[in-house]
Design an enzyme around this catalytic site. Structure first.
Site, PDB file in Angstrom:
ATOM      1  N   GLY A 239      -4.587 -12.754   0.789  1.00  0.00           N
ATOM      2  CA  GLY A 239      -4.511 -11.696   1.802  1.00  0.00           C
ATOM      3  C   GLY A 239      -5.602 -10.675   1.607  1.00  0.00           C
ATOM      4  N   PRO A 240      -5.804  -9.834   2.603  1.00  0.00           N
ATOM      5  CG  PRO A 240      -5.836  -8.863   4.702  1.00  0.00           C
ATOM      6  CD  PRO A 240      -5.033  -9.749   3.836  1.00  0.00           C
ATOM      7  N   PRO A 241      -7.652  -7.172   0.908  1.00  0.00           N
ATOM      8  CG  PRO A 241      -9.772  -6.276   0.576  1.00  0.00           C
ATOM      9  CD  PRO A 241      -9.028  -7.243   1.393  1.00  0.00           C
ATOM     10  CB  THR A 243      -2.138  -6.701   1.690  1.00  0.00           C
ATOM     11  OG1 THR A 243      -2.791  -7.685   0.920  1.00  0.00           O
ATOM     12  CG2 THR A 243      -2.913  -6.417   2.938  1.00  0.00           C
ATOM     13  CE  LYS A 245      -4.820 -10.090  -2.616  1.00  0.00           C
ATOM     14  NZ  LYS A 245      -5.123  -9.012  -1.648  1.00  0.00           N
ATOM     15  CG  HIS A 462     -23.352   7.475  23.437  1.00  0.00           C
ATOM     16  ND1 HIS A 462     -24.426   6.629  23.251  1.00  0.00           N
ATOM     17  CD2 HIS A 462     -22.322   6.895  22.788  1.00  0.00           C
ATOM     18  CE1 HIS A 462     -24.052   5.593  22.534  1.00  0.00           C
ATOM     19  NE2 HIS A 462     -22.776   5.730  22.228  1.00  0.00           N
ATOM     20  CD  GLU A 463     -19.148   9.117  21.327  1.00  0.00           C
ATOM     21  OE1 GLU A 463     -18.237   8.303  21.574  1.00  0.00           O
ATOM     22  OE2 GLU A 463     -20.029   8.900  20.475  1.00  0.00           O
TER      23      GLU A 463
HETATM   24  P1  ADP Z   1      -4.215  -6.054  -3.739  1.00  0.00           P
HETATM   25  O1  ADP Z   1      -3.582  -6.834  -2.634  1.00  0.00           O
HETATM   26  O2  ADP Z   1      -5.651  -5.776  -3.466  1.00  0.00           O
HETATM   27  O3  ADP Z   1      -3.936  -6.620  -5.075  1.00  0.00           O
HETATM   28  P2  ADP Z   1      -2.608  -3.912  -4.695  1.00  0.00           P
HETATM   29  O4  ADP Z   1      -1.387  -4.685  -4.939  1.00  0.00           O
HETATM   30  O5  ADP Z   1      -3.427  -3.585  -5.885  1.00  0.00           O
HETATM   31  O6  ADP Z   1      -3.516  -4.629  -3.640  1.00  0.00           O
HETATM   32  O7  ADP Z   1      -2.226  -2.600  -3.911  1.00  0.00           O
HETATM   33  C1  ADP Z   1      -2.822  -1.381  -4.163  1.00  0.00           C
HETATM   34  C2  ADP Z   1      -1.870  -0.247  -3.934  1.00  0.00           C
HETATM   35  O8  ADP Z   1      -1.506  -0.153  -2.585  1.00  0.00           O
HETATM   36  C3  ADP Z   1      -0.572  -0.421  -4.663  1.00  0.00           C
HETATM   37  O9  ADP Z   1      -0.639   0.094  -5.943  1.00  0.00           O
HETATM   38  C4  ADP Z   1       0.408   0.356  -3.795  1.00  0.00           C
HETATM   39  O10 ADP Z   1       0.401   1.705  -4.126  1.00  0.00           O
HETATM   40  C5  ADP Z   1      -0.162   0.209  -2.424  1.00  0.00           C
HETATM   41  N1  ADP Z   1       0.527  -0.856  -1.674  1.00  0.00           N
HETATM   42  C6  ADP Z   1      -0.048  -1.961  -1.171  1.00  0.00           C
HETATM   43  N2  ADP Z   1       0.850  -2.712  -0.508  1.00  0.00           N
HETATM   44  C7  ADP Z   1       2.031  -2.088  -0.599  1.00  0.00           C
HETATM   45  C8  ADP Z   1       3.343  -2.380  -0.130  1.00  0.00           C
HETATM   46  N3  ADP Z   1       3.627  -3.480   0.579  1.00  0.00           N
HETATM   47  N4  ADP Z   1       4.318  -1.498  -0.423  1.00  0.00           N
HETATM   48  C9  ADP Z   1       4.061  -0.394  -1.129  1.00  0.00           C
HETATM   49  N5  ADP Z   1       2.855  -0.065  -1.606  1.00  0.00           N
HETATM   50  C10 ADP Z   1       1.833  -0.885  -1.345  1.00  0.00           C
END
Ligand code: ADP
Length: 670
Positions: A239-241, A243, A245, A462-463
């Protein structure tokens, strides 16, 4: 204490800890010994006197000699003076000369000296023996010979230690443990026991369910194996950064009562060839000892990148051998050995196919960007520690943050608290959150940027161009706010509420393209000049047009063809020169068409556009309501509104959602 030590405790207990400090101390003592013990202890504080060989001979003949020592190395001879003769030789008493003063002379040759001493012994002038010794400096000479070598060795060790990467507490750790895995061990009752549970992970219901199942496998494998099922070996979180994981993996560690080894893919990578592979071996060895357990590898793409398709740049042997070792190890243990591997990546597309096949990472768990409801959940989690006031409406926040990841939302909450604190408030309110969202999306407002009236007018035109077109096209993203206050790198911006669509049609893309081109079209029509302000728009439009034509098969002359090449190192285009030309032509045609469409529409709505531009110059920020006043209500219902309506119907108890200007991440740089 670092975990490496913790993990290797068994090995360390038997062997005293090697520590650089100790080595330094041993070297210092050694050097001290060489300097002091190596010197002549007898003569260290005794008086001495250099004389000619003739005088030396006279002293011996006079019977002054107590002991004679010759040094063959430097051809000198020392005569230690009898205590009763000290005053005769040195003219002072024993108190001043010390117990064993001596006179020193150069002797012509050993033979001559031998001959002379024998003669004196026969005559009874000298009762002792002539002895020979090596030079006092021998130790020093040896030392100076090996010193450069020692120096090189130590410099080398030092560099190795540095390269070993933050060896830190473990002292010598890095040179000797370079092949050890750096996995962090999280254990119940251990030092870094994970306190995160599934409750801390908001939303992500399906991903959560899947990882919960993994916890279940480990806690109660029998339940599955009894029915003939096999426990999966690995699960890949994709998944995207930001999120969540890593957060999910930590929650697994917190929930499962098993040891949890956590490391990052880049921890395998080292300057030395073979180290990665040996770390993989070590990790799996440790894991097998602790089974049942979980291994978590974050950012696995650092090692798991597809092998051998980097023909132009030459392969990366070290990474490939690390990956090979990982593949072998994953095959190496039986399905029921109780070790489950979890890995996370945001680039599953570049991973090696072999890694993804069933039997290795059997499961891919998708962790997507949160949708509206999930964002609400995430906000609830992160708002807990924040003192919010009653004005805050979580629904509104969730709606204002489409495309935000969990990490972004955490950041918004934090930023809002900081903004409120900066204003000396007691609690964090709605406007702080809105400011935080704006700031995260667009950067800091730069009210101090100096602009002439002329420039301001151009930016407003423009805007207003963007706003006019997006308001009047069915599929363009709904507008929220237009501003000519510079923010970040942008001079002005139109903020939209991008719809969270699952699929996008060609019409939607074309309408968006037209709205993006509206800025430049307005400049050309109403100022007579075109400016550099549209560069960002043009870049986006060009990319989008290429994507539509070459990848999505959306052009008339190249329909239903996708020239997308997944191979990131492909230097060759998968189409002919003729096709390349055609693609270019099509892109040009598509953009030109949309530009003309934008100009036509702007001319149709020129009064409205002018009114909008005037309002912008006057107020700097205008909202959807202002645009509505000028152009009338949009006759189309946006998908987001549709979804919200559906939701509100199903939850009649909920308060009517505020119809309020919203700021959105989609932004058009002016
Ligand atoms: P990655 O997917 O890049 O590993 P992380 O798990 O490190 O992301 O998430 C970074 C931070 O974002 C977490 O420490 C948390 O604070 C917040 N976060 C991300 N997703 C959630 C979620 N589903 N619920 C609560 N906090 C979240």
């Amino acid at each position: 204490m670092n975990n490496q030590n913790q993990n290797n405790n068994k090995g360390n207990r038997k062997m005293p800890r090697m520590n650089f400090t100790w080595i330094y101390i041993v070297i210092a003592i050694g050097l001290g010994y060489l300097f002091f013990a190596g010197g002549d202890a007898d003569s260290s504080n005794a008086a001495s006197k250099s004389v000619t060989y003739t005088v030396f001979k006279q002293y011996v003949e006079l019977g002054y000699a107590n002991k004679i020592v010759a040094n063959k190395d430097d051809g000198s001879v020392r005569m230690y003076v009898k205590p009763e003769r000290i005053r005769d030789v040195f003219k002072v008493g024993v108190e001043q000369t010390g117990k064993q003063p001596f006179v020193q002379a150069e002797y012509p040759s050993a033979d001559k000296l031998d001959e002379f001493i024998s003669a004196q012994q026969e005559l009874g002038n000298f009762k002792g023996e002539l002895s020979y010794k090596r030079s006092n400096d021998t130790f020093m000479q040896v030392f100076w010979n090996i010193f450069p070598l020692l120096l090189i060795v130590f410099v080398w060790i030092f560099i190795m230690r540095r390269m070993g990467g933050g060896g830190g507490v473990g002292g010598m750790g890095s040179i000797f443990n370079v092949g050890r895995s750096r996995a962090q061990l999280v254990e119940k009752g251990g030092e870094n026991e994970s306190k995160i549970t599934f409750k801390d992970v908001a939303g992500q219901a399906s991903a959560k369910q899947e990882v919960q199942e993994i916890v279940e496998f480990l806690k109660n494998p029998q339940k599955f194996t009894d029915l003939g099922g096999k426990i999966p070996k690995g699960a890949l979180l994709v998944g995207p950064p930001g999120t969540g994981k890593t957060l999910l993996a930590k929650a697994v560690a917190g929930e499962a009562d098993v040891p949890f080894f956590s490391m990052s893919g880049s921890d395998f990578v080292e300057m030395f060839v073979g180290v990665g592979a040996s770390r993989v071996r070590d990790l799996f060895r440790q894991a097998k000892e602790k089974a049942p357990c979980i291994i978590f590898i974050d950012e696995i793409d650092a090692v798991g990148r597809a092998r051998g398709n980097n023909a132009m740049m030459g392969g990366n042997d070290e990474r490939e051998s690390t990956l090979n070792q990982l593949l072998t190890e994953m095959d190496g243990f039986g399905t029921n050995s109780g070790v489950i591997i979890m890995a996370a990546t945001n680039r599953a597309d570049i991973l090696d196919k072999a890694l993804l096949r069933a039997g290795r990472f059997d499961r891919q768990i998708h962790v997507d960007l949160p949708d509206l409801n999930e964002r609400k959940e995430v906000f609830k989690v992160h708002l807990k520690p924040i003192k919010i006031d009653s004005s805050l409406d979580i629904d509104l926040l969730a709606r204002q943050t489409p495309g935000f990841s969990g990490a972004d939302i955490a950041n918004v909450c934090n930023e809002a608290a900081l903004i409120a604190a900066r204003h000396g408030k007691q609690s964090v309110g709605k406007e702080d959150f809105i400011a935080a969202v704006d700031r995260i999306v667009g950067g800091l407002e730069k009210k101090t940027k100096v602009m002439t009236e002329e420039e301001k007018r151009t930016i407003a035109l423009h805007e207003a161009g963007h706003a006019t077109i997006s308001w009047n096209l069915q599929y363009a993203n709904p507008l929220i706010k237009v501003t000519i206050v510079p923010r970040g790198r942008a001079l002005g911006a139109a903020w939209y509420l991008p719809e969270e669509r699952q699929i996008t049609t060609k019409e939607q893309m074309l309408d968006e393209m037209c709205a993006t081109l509206g800025g430049r079209a307005a400049e050309e029509l109403f100022t007579g000049h075109i400016s550099s302000g549209a560069m960002n728009d043009l870049e986006r439009v060009t990319k989008q047009a290429y994507g539509m034509i070459a990848y999505m098969g959306m052009s008339d002359s190249l329909p239903n063809l996708c020239y997308y090449n997944q191979n990131e190192y492909a230097w060759q285009r998968p189409y002919s020169e003729a096709t390349a030309k055609e693609i270019d032509e099509e892109v040009k045609r598509m953009i030109a068409e949309q530009y003309e469409r934008a100009k036509k529409l702007l001319l149709e709505k020129r009064e409205g556009h002018a009114a909008l531009a005037d309002l912008l110059v006057e107020r700097e920020v205008i909202y959807a309501e202002d645009v509505e006043k000028i152009f009338g209500k949009r006759p189309w219902v946006s998908r987001t509104e549709e979804l919200l309506d559906m939701e509100n119907e199903s939850q009649p108890a909920e308060e009517p959602t505020e119809q309020q200007p919203e700021q959105q991440p989609e932004e058009n740089e002016s």
